[in-house]
Design an enzyme around this catalytic site. Sequence first.
Site, short mmCIF file in Angstrom:
data_model
loop_
_atom_site.label_atom_id
_atom_site.label_comp_id
_atom_site.label_asym_id
_atom_site.label_seq_id
_atom_site.Cartn_x
_atom_site.Cartn_y
_atom_site.Cartn_z
N HIS A 130 0.80 -1.22 0.00
CA HIS A 130 0.00 0.00 0.00
C HIS A 130 0.83 1.27 0.00
O HIS A 130 0.28 2.38 -0.03
CB HIS A 130 -0.91 0.02 1.24
CG HIS A 130 -1.63 -1.28 1.47
ND1 HIS A 130 -1.15 -2.23 2.34
CD2 HIS A 130 -2.75 -1.79 0.91
CE1 HIS A 130 -1.97 -3.27 2.34
NE2 HIS A 130 -2.94 -3.03 1.47
N GLY B 287 -8.03 12.16 5.90
CA GLY B 287 -8.64 11.05 5.18
C GLY B 287 -8.50 11.22 3.68
O GLY B 287 -8.19 10.27 2.95
N ARG C 251 -6.46 16.44 0.37
CA ARG C 251 -6.14 17.32 1.49
C ARG C 251 -4.68 17.18 1.88
O ARG C 251 -4.03 18.15 2.28
CB ARG C 251 -7.05 17.03 2.69
CG ARG C 251 -6.97 18.11 3.79
CD ARG C 251 -7.86 17.78 4.97
NE ARG C 251 -9.25 17.73 4.57
CZ ARG C 251 -10.16 16.98 5.17
NH1 ARG C 251 -9.83 16.21 6.18
NH2 ARG C 251 -11.41 16.99 4.75
N ARG D 3 -2.49 3.51 -5.24
CA ARG D 3 -3.94 3.67 -5.10
C ARG D 3 -4.33 5.15 -4.97
O ARG D 3 -5.38 5.47 -4.42
CB ARG D 3 -4.48 2.87 -3.92
CG ARG D 3 -4.27 1.37 -4.04
CD ARG D 3 -4.71 0.64 -2.79
NE ARG D 3 -4.43 -0.78 -2.90
CZ ARG D 3 -5.37 -1.74 -2.84
NH1 ARG D 3 -6.63 -1.42 -2.64
NH2 ARG D 3 -5.03 -3.01 -2.94
N ARG E 211 -4.17 12.68 13.17
CA ARG E 211 -5.26 12.69 12.20
C ARG E 211 -5.86 14.09 12.11
O ARG E 211 -6.13 14.73 13.14
CB ARG E 211 -6.34 11.68 12.60
CG ARG E 211 -7.65 11.84 11.84
CD ARG E 211 -8.53 10.61 11.95
NE ARG E 211 -9.94 10.91 11.78
CZ ARG E 211 -10.52 11.33 10.66
NH1 ARG E 211 -9.80 11.50 9.56
NH2 ARG E 211 -11.82 11.59 10.62
N VAL E 212 -6.05 14.59 10.90
CA VAL E 212 -6.72 15.87 10.67
C VAL E 212 -7.91 15.58 9.75
O VAL E 212 -7.74 15.34 8.57
CB VAL E 212 -5.78 16.93 10.08
CG1 VAL E 212 -4.87 17.49 11.15
CG2 VAL E 212 -4.94 16.39 8.93
N GLY E 213 -9.09 15.57 10.32
CA GLY E 213 -10.25 15.14 9.55
C GLY E 213 -11.47 16.00 9.81
O GLY E 213 -11.41 17.05 10.44
N SER E 214 -12.60 15.52 9.32
CA SER E 214 -13.87 16.22 9.49
C SER E 214 -14.79 15.38 10.36
O SER E 214 -14.57 14.18 10.55
CB SER E 214 -14.52 16.49 8.14
OG SER E 214 -14.73 15.28 7.43
N GLU F 206 -17.18 10.49 13.55
CA GLU F 206 -16.23 10.35 12.45
C GLU F 206 -16.01 8.87 12.25
O GLU F 206 -16.76 8.06 12.79
CB GLU F 206 -14.96 11.16 12.71
CG GLU F 206 -14.29 10.90 14.05
CD GLU F 206 -13.30 9.75 13.99
OE1 GLU F 206 -12.22 9.92 13.39
OE2 GLU F 206 -13.59 8.68 14.55
N MET F 207 -14.97 8.45 11.49
CA MET F 207 -14.91 7.04 11.13
C MET F 207 -13.53 6.39 11.27
O MET F 207 -13.33 5.27 10.80
CB MET F 207 -15.42 6.85 9.69
CG MET F 207 -16.85 7.32 9.47
SD MET F 207 -17.51 6.94 7.82
CE MET F 207 -17.76 5.16 7.98
N ASP G 172 -20.27 19.28 9.43
CA ASP G 172 -21.73 19.30 9.39
C ASP G 172 -22.26 19.12 10.80
O ASP G 172 -21.53 18.69 11.70
CB ASP G 172 -22.28 18.22 8.45
CG ASP G 172 -21.80 16.82 8.81
OD1 ASP G 172 -22.57 16.08 9.44
OD2 ASP G 172 -20.65 16.49 8.49
N ARG H 183 -14.24 21.26 2.53
CA ARG H 183 -13.61 20.24 3.36
C ARG H 183 -12.18 19.96 2.91
O ARG H 183 -11.32 19.63 3.71
CB ARG H 183 -14.44 18.95 3.30
CG ARG H 183 -15.83 19.11 3.88
CD ARG H 183 -16.66 17.85 3.71
NE ARG H 183 -18.07 18.16 3.95
CZ ARG H 183 -19.04 17.26 3.95
NH1 ARG H 183 -18.77 16.00 3.71
NH2 ARG H 183 -20.29 17.62 4.17
#
Length: 233
Positions: A5, A21, A25, A44, A88-91, A180-181, A205, A218
Amino acid sequence: MSTAHNNAKKGDIAETILLPGDPLRAKFIADNYLKDVVQFNDVRNMFGYTGTYKGKKVSVMGTGMGIPSIAIYTYELIHFYGVKNLIRVGSCGAYQDDMNLYDLVIAMGASTDSNYANQFDLGGTYSATASYNLLEKAKKAADEKGIKTHVGNVLTSDTFYQNDPDSWKKWASMGVLAAEMETYALYANAAKAGVNALTILTVSDSLVKNEETSPEERQESFTNMMEIALELA
């Protein structure tokens, strides 16, 4: 040492890495904040870059969506590439009514509806928490910049579209800040390996107010969390 990967070689990736993610970004952060940038991964289209920020070596790489994806990338970053600090920098989707679009969430802990921790055969429920030294530095950096933050528990969910559209309210009633996930797997992998991890999120959101940001916002407008995360390098 490439993997299935990641085609980086040993030494290509810094000990501190930012993990959005969205791979675009990651590109945005590299293009706008890092100097002397070298791309180390494009497998990928999960782009990864290493450069310098204020003279310090730092990397940034996308992780994709969900626990399975971030679990693969963070495991490899830790065990094959020697990464020590994973940010981690996410939404996220806000669960509380005092939270607004673009507010920041620093995830002190992560609850989950996933069975990810079962692999560790712990015989109980594992509480996934951030590394306190990173959390403390992030909160201090945000305060110094005058950026509003919410510090607490988030929900790492396996499902984006819930069968019961009101199920989030039960988590909200327990004080969970947002959904988040990815964070639960990040914190579990880091804890098992004895390295540091932190999640900083921007509210994209609100389930309370039925508000949301656009995909373009985003990708490119969540700069406050990027700048705080970079200060941790």
